[in-house]
Design an enzyme around this catalytic site. Structure first.
Site, PDB file in Angstrom:
ATOM      1  N   HIS A 306      -4.068   5.771   5.037  1.00 56.09           N
ATOM      2  CA  HIS A 306      -3.244   6.878   4.966  1.00 56.09           C
ATOM      3  C   HIS A 306      -3.910   7.954   4.286  1.00 56.09           C
ATOM      4  CE1 HIS A 306       0.200   9.313   3.882  1.00 56.09           C
ATOM      5  NE2 HIS A 306       1.015   8.711   4.814  1.00 56.09           N
ATOM      6  N   ASP A 363       4.310   2.549   9.159  1.00 55.58           N
ATOM      7  CA  ASP A 363       4.446   2.000  10.386  1.00 55.58           C
ATOM      8  C   ASP A 363       4.175   0.567  10.613  1.00 55.58           C
ATOM      9  OD1 ASP A 363       3.381   5.325  10.979  1.00 55.58           O
ATOM     10  OD2 ASP A 363       5.227   4.619  11.672  1.00 55.58           O
TER      11      ASP A 363
END
Ligand code: SDX
Length: 428
Positions: A306, A363
């Site tokens: 991320h 996700d």
């Protein structure tokens, strides 16, 4: 205290103010940089560049903190519902009962879409990617609700926001029904937001889908966890498009397009495909980890890493726990969950991932829950767009209301050919 930074360039010293946020974040305000120094900054991917100040969402990537309007995501995921979180994000505080009731009534009233949308749905091939339909149909809302193309007062905004937030799930359900050749199911005004969506997805004209409370709660939680996330790629796109004073529907449609990318919201589909490839035997978790570390493979461990979180994504933690709970409640034994947990364990112990602070993101587990609910993989990113809709609306409005907001127009450093004359084709 008015902090400043000094920049020395060609023997001249320039001073720029430092902006401090309510959580202590610091930024150099370079609004005057070019006029004072002739310089611009260059920051590919904007990893070091703040596009705006915002009061909507706060993330501390090192500590794995996520708050909507100051409220920790863990509390909202446990105690709130998606429609209440949408109101919180859009209007800046938790609603009172009468405000929440009024907003719910607006959402219920706006669930149906104009009958002529069916001609648009009918024009798509049944194999059309649902994200393509989602962005096209959200943009098409401007054709059926032209009164919101130029935004009026607060009442008009609340109505436009409710229409978009309500209809985005009807559009999504209809896209799914079209893809499987089933009749569109009209929204049921007796059902709440998530239950109504599940009804439109899975009922038949002669057989009403029964919404299990566990499933309704799990999907509410998924939508809450996706509702906003600062200036991510798709939200920045919504702001960029909205900065030209483009309408809310056009801006949200652009957000859907940005979200579709596999590096962004499209990752939830890639995660499932990766887990299924392992399950089918083509890949092993160890092989996945090795390929992810091998730059020449072009392979990434989807659902990991991320830009902001250099610790656990708090949403991934909540979704991991929820995945186990939902599957147990539904009596589902999904081997993909075990594979996901194996992958996580292997990656978190691997120096490559440790050095780069790569953790599971939102996700990584979301698809396992959506699969258990019966949502097909090609609808996963559409679900992300429904969840993110309140965030896009809130961020669009925050920019729209900012008296200092200007049209977004980044600069560049030109590295192409220097001046040259046109050469007639016979001389080339
Ligand atoms: C979302 O921004 C948001 O807030 C997004 C989001 C939201 O709510 O809106 O959180 C939603 O988009 C989550 C991210 C979903 N995408 C994926 O899961 C795709 C896999 N992840 C990566 O592609 C990547 O981690 C990104 C895109 C998420 C972040 O990319 P960055 O910040 O540009 O990081 P990078 O590509 O520069 O990576 C830094 C290093 C590189 O190695 P080195 O060059 O330093 O040796 O980490 C490596 C990368 O190769 N790396 C990975 C990896 N992610 C980063 N290596 C293997 N597998 C991965 N998944």
């Amino acid at each position: 205290m008015n902090e400043t930074v000094k920049l020395i360039y060609r023997d001249k010293t320039f001073e720029f103010p430092v902006v401090t946020g309510t959580e202590g974040e610091k930024a150099i305000d370079i609004t005057q940089l070019r006029s004072q120094t002739g310089l611009i900054t260059l920051d590919s991917g904007y990893g070091n560049t703040g596009a705006c100040t915002s009061a909507i969402t706060f993330i501390d990537g090192d500590k794995g903190i996520l708050r909507y309007r100051g409220i920790p995501i863990e509390q909202l995921a446990e105690k709130s519902r998606f429609v209440e979180v949408a109101w919180l994000l859009i209007f800046g505080r938790l609603p009172k009962q009468d405000e929440l009731d009024r907003f719910s009534r607006r959402l219920t009233a706006n669930a149906p879409i104009h009958e002529d949308f069916k001609y648009h749905f009918g024009g798509f091939p049944t194999s059309a990617p649902p994200m393509a339909i989602q962005s096209a149909m959200i943009n098409t809302l401007a054709c059926f609700h032209p009164q919101f193309i130029t935004l009026g007062d607060e009442e008009a905004f609340e109505e436009a926001a409710a229409r978009l937030l309500s209809k985005v799930r009807t559009i999504a359900a209809y896209a799914y029904r079209r893809s499987i050749g089933r009749p569109f199911i009209y929204p049921d005004p007796k059902l709440k937001y998530v239950a109504n969506f599940l009804h439109m997805m899975f009922s038949m004209p002669y057989d009403q889908y029964v919404v299990e409370p566990e499933i309704e709660h799990a999907l509410n939680q998924i939508l809450i966890l996706h509702a906003d996330h600062e200036q991510n790629c798709s939200t920045s796109t919504v702001r960029m498009v909205g900065s030209s004073r483009a309408n809310l529907f056009a801006s949200a449609a652009a957000g859907v397009c940005a979200l579709w990318g596999p590096l962004h919201g499209g990752a939830n589909v890639e995660v499932l495909e990766q887990l299924e490839a392992i399950h089918k035997g083509g890949l092993t978790p160890q092989k996945c980890i090795e390929m992810a570390k091998d730059k020449t493979s072009g392979f990434r461990l989807m659902g990991f890493g991320h830009r902001i979180y250099k610790n656990f994504d708090p949403r991934a933690k909540i979704l991991k726990a929820s995945a186990e709970k939902v599957l147990n409640k539904l009596g589902i034994k999904d081997p993909l969950l075990d594979i996901a947990m194996q992958l996580e364990q292997l990656a978190l112990k691997d120096q490559y991932f440790v050095d780069r602070k790569l953790y599971p993101n939102v996700d990584f587990y979301s698809g396992i829950i959506m699969r258990a609910i019966g949502i097909p993989v090609n609808m996963f990113t559409v679900m992300f767009s429904i969840g993110r809709m309140p965030g896009w609306i809130a961020q669009w409005k925050e920019q729209h209301d900012d008296p200092n907001a200007r049209i977004a127009r980044p600069r560049q450093i030109y590295v192409g050919p220097t001046v040259q004359d046109y050469v007639p084709i016979e001389n080339r």
